[in-house]
Structure formats: C-alpha cells, structure tokens
Write a protein that holds these residues in place. Structure first.
Motif, short mmCIF file in Angstrom:
data_model
loop_
_atom_site.label_atom_id
_atom_site.label_comp_id
_atom_site.label_asym_id
_atom_site.label_seq_id
_atom_site.Cartn_x
_atom_site.Cartn_y
_atom_site.Cartn_z
N VAL A 40 0.81 -1.22 0.00
CA VAL A 40 0.00 0.00 0.00
C VAL A 40 0.84 1.27 0.00
CG1 VAL A 40 -2.12 -0.90 1.02
CG2 VAL A 40 -0.23 -0.18 2.51
N SER A 41 0.22 2.31 -0.54
CA SER A 41 0.76 3.67 -0.46
C SER A 41 0.22 4.34 0.79
CB SER A 41 0.27 4.52 -1.64
OG SER A 41 0.80 4.07 -2.84
N ALA A 42 0.70 5.53 1.04
CA ALA A 42 0.11 6.38 2.07
C ALA A 42 -1.27 6.84 1.60
CB ALA A 42 1.01 7.57 2.30
N MET A 43 -2.14 7.19 2.53
CA MET A 43 -3.44 7.75 2.16
C MET A 43 -3.21 9.00 1.31
SD MET A 43 -5.23 7.23 5.91
CE MET A 43 -6.93 7.66 5.51
N GLU A 46 -1.19 12.40 1.94
CA GLU A 46 -0.43 12.26 3.18
C GLU A 46 1.08 12.51 2.99
OE1 GLU A 46 -1.62 12.30 5.99
OE2 GLU A 46 0.02 11.64 7.28
N THR A 47 1.63 11.94 1.95
CA THR A 47 3.08 12.13 1.73
C THR A 47 3.39 13.61 1.50
OG1 THR A 47 3.09 9.93 0.76
CG2 THR A 47 5.06 11.25 0.43
N ASN A 48 2.53 14.29 0.74
CA ASN A 48 2.74 15.73 0.54
C ASN A 48 2.67 16.47 1.86
OD1 ASN A 48 2.95 15.41 -2.20
ND2 ASN A 48 0.82 15.95 -2.64
N GLY A 73 3.79 7.63 6.36
CA GLY A 73 2.45 7.58 5.75
C GLY A 73 2.05 6.15 5.45
N GLU A 74 2.97 5.40 4.87
CA GLU A 74 2.69 4.00 4.52
C GLU A 74 2.54 3.14 5.77
OE1 GLU A 74 4.36 5.96 2.54
OE2 GLU A 74 3.56 5.51 0.55
N GLN A 75 3.28 3.51 6.81
CA GLN A 75 3.21 2.70 8.04
C GLN A 75 1.80 2.78 8.65
OE1 GLN A 75 6.66 2.97 10.52
NE2 GLN A 75 5.58 2.22 12.33
N GLY A 135 4.60 0.17 1.01
CA GLY A 135 5.32 0.49 -0.22
C GLY A 135 6.26 1.66 0.02
N PHE A 136 7.05 1.96 -0.99
CA PHE A 136 7.82 3.22 -1.03
C PHE A 136 9.04 3.21 -0.11
CE2 PHE A 136 7.52 7.88 0.60
CZ PHE A 136 8.17 8.45 -0.47
N GLN A 137 9.14 2.23 0.82
CA GLN A 137 10.22 2.31 1.81
C GLN A 137 11.08 1.07 1.85
OE1 GLN A 137 8.51 1.11 5.94
NE2 GLN A 137 7.18 2.72 5.18
N GLY A 149 11.59 7.26 -3.81
CA GLY A 149 11.20 8.30 -4.77
C GLY A 149 9.69 8.32 -4.91
N ARG A 150 9.14 9.49 -5.25
CA ARG A 150 7.69 9.66 -5.32
C ARG A 150 7.07 8.63 -6.26
NH1 ARG A 150 5.50 14.06 -2.97
NH2 ARG A 150 3.82 12.55 -2.73
N GLY A 151 5.95 8.10 -5.83
CA GLY A 151 5.28 7.07 -6.62
C GLY A 151 5.94 5.72 -6.48
N GLY A 152 6.85 5.59 -5.51
CA GLY A 152 7.68 4.39 -5.41
C GLY A 152 6.98 3.11 -4.99
N SER A 153 5.75 3.19 -4.50
CA SER A 153 5.11 1.93 -4.09
C SER A 153 4.86 0.99 -5.26
CB SER A 153 3.77 2.15 -3.39
OG SER A 153 3.71 3.34 -2.76
N ASP A 154 4.68 1.54 -6.45
CA ASP A 154 4.55 0.66 -7.62
C ASP A 154 5.80 -0.21 -7.74
OD1 ASP A 154 2.16 1.84 -8.31
OD2 ASP A 154 3.02 3.15 -9.84
N THR A 155 6.94 0.42 -7.56
CA THR A 155 8.20 -0.32 -7.66
C THR A 155 8.33 -1.33 -6.52
OG1 THR A 155 9.21 1.53 -8.80
CG2 THR A 155 10.71 -0.06 -7.80
N1 ASP Z 1 3.32 7.73 -0.89
C1 ASP Z 1 4.38 7.88 -1.85
C2 ASP Z 1 4.12 9.07 -2.74
O1 ASP Z 1 3.11 9.74 -2.60
C3 ASP Z 1 4.60 6.65 -2.65
C4 ASP Z 1 3.46 6.23 -3.53
O2 ASP Z 1 2.33 6.68 -3.39
O3 ASP Z 1 3.68 5.39 -4.41
O4 ASP Z 1 4.90 9.39 -3.58
#
Ligand code: ASP
Ligand code: MG
Length: 412
Positions: A40-43, A46-48, A73-75, A135-137, A149-155
C-alpha cells in the motif's frame, strides 16, 4: 491457487471507508483460495503533507530525516488495512520495508532496491495470512530508513512480486486500465486488453501517468506480469483492466499502433549559426549535461556555408536555466543566436507492431499535414515516432492521429 501481489495507491486507501473496501476486495481473493500480498501507499495527500511539515523545519530538509518522516504515511496504512482485514475475519500481518527487509542503497529520497528477503512473507502466506507491506520504503545496510522516490510503491510491489515469483502483480488505481490515449482528449479512447512492457514504458514516459516508469522497467526486466485495474469499481464489477506483459503473451493479432502518447513538459532550444566542425555537439550539450539537465530530442541540420543550426528539447522546468547556459556557450563557440520556445508539445505514436510495418511515419506526417499542423522536430525508435509541434495543436493532433490509426476501433 495463485500467488498474487496487489498494490493499492493513495486514492484507493484515501479514507477509512476506502480502506475497508480494499479489505473486502483482498478478502474476496483470499476466499478464492489465492495467497495475497498487499502493498500500500500512504493515504492520498499524506506524503505531501509530511514533506510540507519537514519543510517547516528546514527549507532544504536533511534527506535522511526526510525519509524518516515521509515513510510514516505508509506505516499508518499497513496498520489500518491489517486491522480492517482482521475486522472481517481475515488473518493479516503488517510489515514495514525494514521488517520484510527490503534492502536498498543509501540514496535517501531516491533509493534503489538491492534485494528483498521474501522468507518472512512466505512463512506468513503459508500459514494463511495476508501480508500487508508498506510500499515506497526500505532500509539500507546500516538500518537507516530509505524511500524509493515519489510514486515508489509501484516499484515496491513489482520488486516484491519478483522476489516471491508471484503469478501476477495487480496495480489497483483510480483508472480501469491503460488507454489508447487520454480519454479526456479523445472520448473514443479504448482500454487496452494488453500492452507490452516496452510500449508501456513509452506510454508512461510520455505522460500517461498510470504507473511509475521505474516499476515498468523493473517488471520488464524480471518478467513480472502487471495488471492495472480500478479499485473504485464495486466489488465483483471491476473489469479485467490492462495486462502489461511480454510480447509473446499477447495473444491477439497486434494492431500496428497501440496508443498515442503526448507530453507538454518540454521546451525547445535552438542555437543558430553554429560553426560546422567536429566537437560542436559536445561543446553545446556538455555544459547542459553538467548542469544535470536531461536532453530529449536532438536535431542538427545539414551545414551550409560552414555553419549549421542545432536544436534540442529539455524539461520545461529547466528552460530558463538551459537558455542561460546556451547564451554562455554561444560566445565560446561563436554561434549567431540562441532562440527558444516553451510552448511546444511532443506527440508520439507507439506500437511494437511498427517493427513489421512500413509507412507508419508517412501516415503520421500526412495526417498532421492534412490539418495544417507544422512538425518542428522528429525522432524515432523501433517502437515509436515522436514529433514536436506547437502546443496549441496538441489536442487536435492527438485526436486526428487516434482516428487515423483506427484506435477507436476494437481490433479484429
Ligand atoms: N506515498 C508515496 C508518494 O506519494 C509513494 C506512492 O504513493 O507510491 O509518492
Ligand atoms: Mg501513487
């Protein structure tokens, strides 16, 4: 029984109710007998919010501490989702990146995954648990928390799927698949049943922001089948989404072109009247590269009377910086003038089918010519043809190309 990794992005877990929906969806996959790992990503937002908080302490936040903050956020989401699953009778256990042991390098805020220890997760799956992973961490050799990096949960999801040799990595998001182009511009755009990793990379890098590019690259490298699906449809009513896979898996006769991608994020720079001699391209682009500015398309004209013109594109955000560099370069190399245009757009036709078809470029150029759209630059690769045009014709260009290549028709 299959082993499925599912990734839910920020919108999909954006509220307590949505998290409960995710739990029900996960439960339905468990009920079919599958083993499920959820990343999962952060809600959403939240990351912003966390990064903004950090910036209140330091205008330029220390990157190690920024990762300590941004990773929380992810935690929160893994704890909430695990509880939601337990609440409906599904055994679940949460994992931070460090608890899985997603080992990364120490490049805070843009760390790369080095290895993933899948043993803990495997043990839980075998006991019938759903593993819920942040994700992301990750964590580096020294135990420092890192982020990808931003959007990293996909990775994260793709890497975990690769480590577990999962049957499929499902990316749940707020769209129901990958489209032939942006449906906001072309209402007739269709959802693709399947697309190759290579094509998806082009579509993603050209602005179809469904997936983080790095995750697609990773999936291609490890041949992890990816599926993009909507988490916002009602349970049981979600469609099949879009499968992103190797070319051999794509059963249907491939249409020649899979999609039209576009990008408004570039600007064009031209150095006029450059002396036509060896080393000129290097003298112009060297300083640009040193300033860490990405260069995309490059054109050098045929020389005449001992001089030539040289054009290239850079990210629009770097336009001013690149212009300033070129003004300096102009003096050094004895060029006549530097001009620039940041009101351009890049439009590309993408498709592995063009490898075995001739005439794609001429069809593209004819289609644009018929609308009186001037092409300023052209570049090609094995699976795409891109042109730079005046930004004001972007939507028109995308529409006419989509039609010309029959992308509104379901392939026979
Ligand atoms: N929460 C992180 C972000 O906003 C990672 C993700 O959403 O994939 O960049
Ligand atoms: Mg995301």
């Amino acid at each position: 029984m299959a082993l499925i990794v599912q990734k839910y992005g920020g919108t999909s877990v954006g509220s307590p109710d949505r998290i409960k929906n995710v739990a029900r969806r996960v439960a339905s996959w468990r009920a079919k007998g599958h083993q499920v790992v959820v990343v999962v990503s952060a809600m959403s937002g939240e990351t912003n919010r966390l990064i903004a908080l950090a910036k209140e302490m330091q205008a330029n936040p220390d990157s190690r501490e920024l990762d300590v903050i941004a990773s929380t956020g992810e935690q929160v989401t893994i704890g909430l989702l695990s509880m939601a699953l337990m609440g409906i009778g599904v055994k679940a256990r949460s994992y931070t990146g460090g608890q899985v042991r997603v080992l990364t390098d120490s490049a805070f805020t843009k760390a790369r995954i080095v290895s993933i220890d899948e043993a803990n997760i495997k043990r839980d799956l075998d006991k019938g648990f759903v593993a819920v992973v942040a994700g992301f961490q990750g964590v580096d050799e020294q135990g420092n928390i890192t982020t990808l990096g931003r959007g990293g949960s996909d990775t994260s999801a793709v890497a975990i799927a690769a480590a577990l040799k999962a049957d499929e990595c499902q990316i749940y998001t707020d769209v129901d698949g990958v489209y032939t182009t942006d449906p906001r511009i072309v209402p007739e755009a269709r959802r693709l049943e399947s697309i190759t990793f290579e094509e998806m990379m082009e579509m993603a890098s050209l602005g179809s922001k469904v997936l983080q590019i790095r995750s697609v690259e990773f999936a291609g490298k490890y041949k992890v089948k990816l599926r993009v699906l909507s988490s916002l449809e009602e349970l049981g009513k979600e469609g099949p989404g879009t499968l992103i896979t190797v070319e051999e898996d794509i059963m249907m006769e491939q249409p020649t072109i899979s999609g039209i991608a576009f990008n408004r994020d570039e600007a064009k720079l031209t150095v006029l009247g450059v002396p036509d001699r060896p080393g000129i391209a290097y003298q112009i682009l060297g300083p640009v590269a040193e300033a860490n500015i990405d260069v995309d398309m490059i054109i050098q004209n045929v020389g005449h009377d001992g001089s030539t013109d040289f054009s290239f594109t850079v990210p629009r955000s770097e336009f001013a910086k690149a212009t300033a560099i070129l003004e300096q370069v102009k003096g050094h190399v004895g060029a006549r003038q530097v001009t620039g245009d940041n009101k351009i757009a890049k439009v590309s036709v993408v498709g592995v089918g063009m490898r075995s078809h001739v005439g794609i470029a001429s069809k593209m150029f004819r289609t644009l010519a018929e609308e009186g759209i001037n092409i300023q630059m052209i570049s090609t690769s094995e699976i795409k043809i891109s042109v730079v045009i005046d930004e004001k014709y972007l939507e028109l260009a995308v529409r006419v190309l989509h039609k010309a290549f029959d992308l509104d028709q379901v392939p026979a």
